[in-house]
Write an enzyme that holds these catalytic residues in place. Structure first.
Site, PDB file in Angstrom:
ATOM      1  CD  GLU A  56       2.883 -10.541   7.069  1.00 64.17           C
ATOM      2  OE1 GLU A  56       2.425 -11.377   7.847  1.00 64.17           O
ATOM      3  OE2 GLU A  56       3.438 -10.836   5.987  1.00 64.17           O
TER       4      GLU A  56
ATOM      5  CG  LEU B 224       1.339  -8.860   4.160  1.00 62.51           C
ATOM      6  CD1 LEU B 224       0.506  -7.656   3.802  1.00 62.51           C
ATOM      7  CD2 LEU B 224       0.449 -10.045   4.479  1.00 62.51           C
ATOM      8  NE  ARG B 225       5.674  -7.421  -2.367  1.00 58.83           N
ATOM      9  CZ  ARG B 225       6.078  -8.038  -3.465  1.00 58.83           C
ATOM     10  NH1 ARG B 225       6.809  -7.396  -4.334  1.00 58.83           N
ATOM     11  NH2 ARG B 225       5.725  -9.286  -3.716  1.00 58.83           N
TER      12      ARG B 225
ATOM     13  CE  LYS C 127       7.325  -4.192   8.804  1.00 57.67           C
ATOM     14  NZ  LYS C 127       6.753  -4.712   7.586  1.00 57.67           N
TER      15      LYS C 127
ATOM     16  CE  LYS D 299       9.501  -1.339 -12.216  1.00 54.71           C
ATOM     17  NZ  LYS D 299       8.769  -2.251 -11.346  1.00 54.71           N
TER      18      LYS D 299
ATOM     19  N   GLY E 258      10.473   7.135  -9.304  1.00 54.12           N
ATOM     20  CA  GLY E 258       9.074   7.526  -9.376  1.00 54.12           C
ATOM     21  C   GLY E 258       8.843   8.779  -8.557  1.00 54.12           C
TER      22      GLY E 258
ATOM     23  CB  CYS F 165       4.834   0.424   5.571  1.00 56.59           C
ATOM     24  SG  CYS F 165       3.282  -0.454   5.750  1.00 56.59           S
TER      25      CYS F 165
HETATM   26  C1  UGA Z   1       6.125  -2.264   2.167  1.00 57.85           C
HETATM   27  C2  UGA Z   1       7.139  -3.413   2.101  1.00 57.85           C
HETATM   28  O1  UGA Z   1       7.514  -3.659   0.755  1.00 57.85           O
HETATM   29  C3  UGA Z   1       6.577  -4.692   2.712  1.00 57.85           C
HETATM   30  O2  UGA Z   1       7.569  -5.710   2.724  1.00 57.85           O
HETATM   31  C4  UGA Z   1       6.124  -4.403   4.137  1.00 57.85           C
HETATM   32  O3  UGA Z   1       5.531  -5.537   4.734  1.00 57.85           O
HETATM   33  C5  UGA Z   1       5.116  -3.260   4.127  1.00 57.85           C
HETATM   34  O4  UGA Z   1       5.707  -2.085   3.525  1.00 57.85           O
HETATM   35  C6  UGA Z   1       4.742  -2.963   5.562  1.00 57.85           C
HETATM   36  O5  UGA Z   1       5.635  -2.620   6.349  1.00 57.85           O
HETATM   37  O6  UGA Z   1       3.587  -3.214   5.943  1.00 57.85           O
HETATM   38  P1  UGA Z   1       3.936  -1.569   0.735  1.00 57.85           P
HETATM   39  O7  UGA Z   1       4.063  -0.265   1.451  1.00 57.85           O
HETATM   40  O8  UGA Z   1       2.630  -2.262   0.713  1.00 57.85           O
HETATM   41  O9  UGA Z   1       5.000  -2.642   1.359  1.00 57.85           O
HETATM   42  O10 UGA Z   1       4.345  -1.354  -0.781  1.00 57.85           O
HETATM   43  P2  UGA Z   1       5.695  -1.427  -1.631  1.00 57.85           P
HETATM   44  O11 UGA Z   1       5.459  -2.294  -2.781  1.00 57.85           O
HETATM   45  O12 UGA Z   1       6.866  -1.702  -0.790  1.00 57.85           O
HETATM   46  O13 UGA Z   1       5.792   0.085  -2.180  1.00 57.85           O
HETATM   47  C7  UGA Z   1       6.024   1.185  -1.324  1.00 57.85           C
HETATM   48  C8  UGA Z   1       6.233   2.443  -2.141  1.00 57.85           C
HETATM   49  O14 UGA Z   1       7.491   2.386  -2.835  1.00 57.85           O
HETATM   50  C9  UGA Z   1       5.179   2.667  -3.224  1.00 57.85           C
HETATM   51  O15 UGA Z   1       4.838   4.023  -3.288  1.00 57.85           O
HETATM   52  C10 UGA Z   1       5.876   2.221  -4.499  1.00 57.85           C
HETATM   53  O16 UGA Z   1       5.355   2.813  -5.655  1.00 57.85           O
HETATM   54  C11 UGA Z   1       7.291   2.694  -4.210  1.00 57.85           C
HETATM   55  N1  UGA Z   1       8.316   2.002  -4.999  1.00 57.85           N
HETATM   56  C12 UGA Z   1       8.496   0.661  -4.895  1.00 57.85           C
HETATM   57  C13 UGA Z   1       9.110   2.742  -5.863  1.00 57.85           C
HETATM   58  O17 UGA Z   1       8.972   3.986  -5.995  1.00 57.85           O
HETATM   59  N2  UGA Z   1      10.084   2.109  -6.578  1.00 57.85           N
HETATM   60  C14 UGA Z   1      10.287   0.777  -6.479  1.00 57.85           C
HETATM   61  O18 UGA Z   1      11.205   0.259  -7.166  1.00 57.85           O
HETATM   62  C15 UGA Z   1       9.475   0.030  -5.623  1.00 57.85           C
END
Ligand code: UGA
Length: 459
Positions: free
Chosen positions: A152, A154-155, A209, A256, A258, A265
């Site tokens: 999977e 999804l985020r 994955k 990005k 941060g 995950c």
């Molecule tokens: C992540 C993956 O993006 C999904 O594809 C995957 O399915 C999921 O883990 C999982 O294995 O279940 P998620 O943890 O929900 O999804 O959220 P993300 O949007 O990936 O963000 C993860 C972290 O990275 C957050 O703290 C976010 O703020 C940070 N982030 C994201 C950054 O610091 N910079 C970015 O450019 C993008």
């Protein structure tokens, strides 16, 4: 064609999968061992916040396309397709805890009556499908049942959109028939968007994955180290990300800077692949470095504030954002734990706010010296400084005047780079963005508060 499907697990992945499968026309039974969760779900109440999910759940409950139960055995006998989407958390040493998947397999194999297609969605270390196949070989062979791994991607926060718009569907299956079953389940999505389907060995799917999450986590870790470099050398990481991302081979997503990546995950999966590699006698040095690098990033906003403010002792500090990212109430892996812990240990009085995640944070973080409020304005009122940790739109919407009216001091650590630094300069603020030069107050600043930090007045 409509199929009868059981989904074990009603966490983020399980619930979104179950509701999504019902939405595309299947007849879904979702199973969870948590009786109170099942009771609430039957009434249409979600156990977590996920945009768009509640309405879709209620609609499918009303038309009878989805039902919830704690009776796993009945779900196995009544359905020929079984999804496993239970949690695979980290153990204390980083290894993957498969006990929830083990329990579902116990229920499935004890009730195997006819041929079943067992589709694992939970993230499992490379080699796991093969181990389950060996362990249950006689039960699987007698009934001609098959195990597939279908990762999977999804985020949280955009899970519903991601379910209906996948970049690809990966099917870790040895037989073509098994892969056809997966294709037919997701046919409405695959055909509408022409989604590529990759059939591969189960072990390869397990690695895809981990590979995806490790790759994404490493991009963020690299950008955060470049952000530190930008701060030291006087660059702006947003410009750096834009320029680097223009290279088509790299792409602009996930660059990005941060307060380190959070969530349930990335950290778990990076640690999980490192520990699994050790089992195979390998030392993944680069990948293990991601965790160390990220851990350091998570406390950096607090260290920057301490440097800017001098001492933190006795000072009221506003922390805006407790969720690990915007549009979720999930706080797992959030930098807020590290930041607030540091501030409180240094004697600051922390007032924190989050529009969705306050309750989850308080439940997990029991420490004296901080309080939460359900109004961002309360957190800012009388604060010497503010740290923004989550990119909630409403923090930006408050505007510089509101920050100026409410705060006592004039320092903002904008760890997510959401504020317009220039607008804040004219309110007399020093804004420290991640990977950006400090924005110094404009010569002619509007002073709205009676309590302006003396150091700033003299600028
Ligand atoms: C992540 C993956 O993006 C999904 O594809 C995957 O399915 C999921 O883990 C999982 O294995 O279940 P998620 O943890 O929900 O999804 O959220 P993300 O949007 O990936 O963000 C993860 C972290 O990275 C957050 O703290 C976010 O703020 C940070 N982030 C994201 C950054 O610091 N910079 C970015 O450019 C993008």
């Amino acid at each position: 064609m409509k199929k009868k499907i059981a989904v074990f697990g009603t966490g983020y992945v399980g619930l979104v999968t179950a509701v999504g499968l019902a939405e595309i026309g299947h007849d879904v039974t979702a199973v969870d061992i948590d009786t109170s969760r099942v009771k609430e779900l039957k009434k249409g109440y979600l156990p977590f916040y996920e945009p768009g999910l509640k309405g879709m759940l209620k609609k499918n409950l009303t038309v009878g396309k989805i039902r919830f139960t704690t009776e796993g055995d009945e779900a196995v006998t009544g359905n020929n397709i079984i999804f496993i989407a239970v949690g695979t958390p980290s153990k204390a040493d980083g290894r993957v805890d498969l006990s929830q998947v083990d329990k579902v397999f116990d229920v499935i194999t004890e009730n195997l009556d006819t041929a079943k297609t067992i589709i694992i969605k939970s993230t499992i270390p490379p080699g796991t499908v093969n181990s389950y196949r060996e362990l249950y070989s006689s039960e699987l062979q007698t009934t001609s049942s098959e195990i597939i791994f279908c990762p999977e991607f999804l985020r949280e926060g955009t899970a519903v959109h991601d379910f209906f718009h996948p970049d690809r569907i990966v099917v870790g299956a040895d037989s073509v028939e098994a892969s056809r079953t997966v294709n037919s389940i997701f046919f409405p999505i695959i055909s509408r968007l022409d989604v590529p389907v990759l059939r591969c060995r189960p072990v390869s799917a397990e690695m895809i994955k981990y590979g995806s999450n490790v790759m994404l986590a490493s991009r963020i870790a690299v950008m955060n180290e470049l952000a530190e470099m930008s701060e030291a050398a006087g660059g702006d990481i947003r410009e750096v990300s834009a320029g680097v991302g223009m290279d088509k081979r790299i792409g602009k997503e996930f660059l990005k800077a941060g307060p380190g990546f959070g969530g349930s995950c990335f950290g778990k999966d990076v640690a999980g692949i490192v520990r699994t590699a050790e089992y195979y006698g390998l030392d993944l040095r680069l990948i293990s470095g991601i965790i160390k690098s990220n851990d350091r990033q998570r406390v950096r906003p607090a260290l920057r504030l301490e440097k800017a403010l001098g001492s933190l002792k006795g000072k009221k500090i506003a922390v805006l954002g407790l969720a690990f990212k915007a549009d979720t109430d999930d706080v797992r892996g959030s930098a807020a734990f590290d930041v607030i812990n540091y501030l409180v240990d240094k004697g600051a009085q922390v007032k924190a706010h989050d529009p969705r995640a306050e309750y989850n944070f308080i439940r997990l973080f029991r420490k004296k010296g901080y309080t939460c409020t359900d109004k961002a304005e309360d957190a800012l009122k009388g604060a010497w400084a503010c740290i923004i940790l989550t990119e909630w739109k409403e923090y930006n919407d408050l505007g510089p005047e509101m920050f100026g009216c409410l705060m006592r001091g004039r320092i903002i650590i904008d760890a997510r780079n959401i504020l317009d630094g220039d607008a804040f300069r004219y309110e007399g603020f020093r804004v420290f963005g991640s990977g950006r030069p400090e924005t110094v107050p404009a010569a002619r600043t509007i002073i709205r508060s009676d309590f302006v930090n003396a150091a700033i007045v003299s600028v």
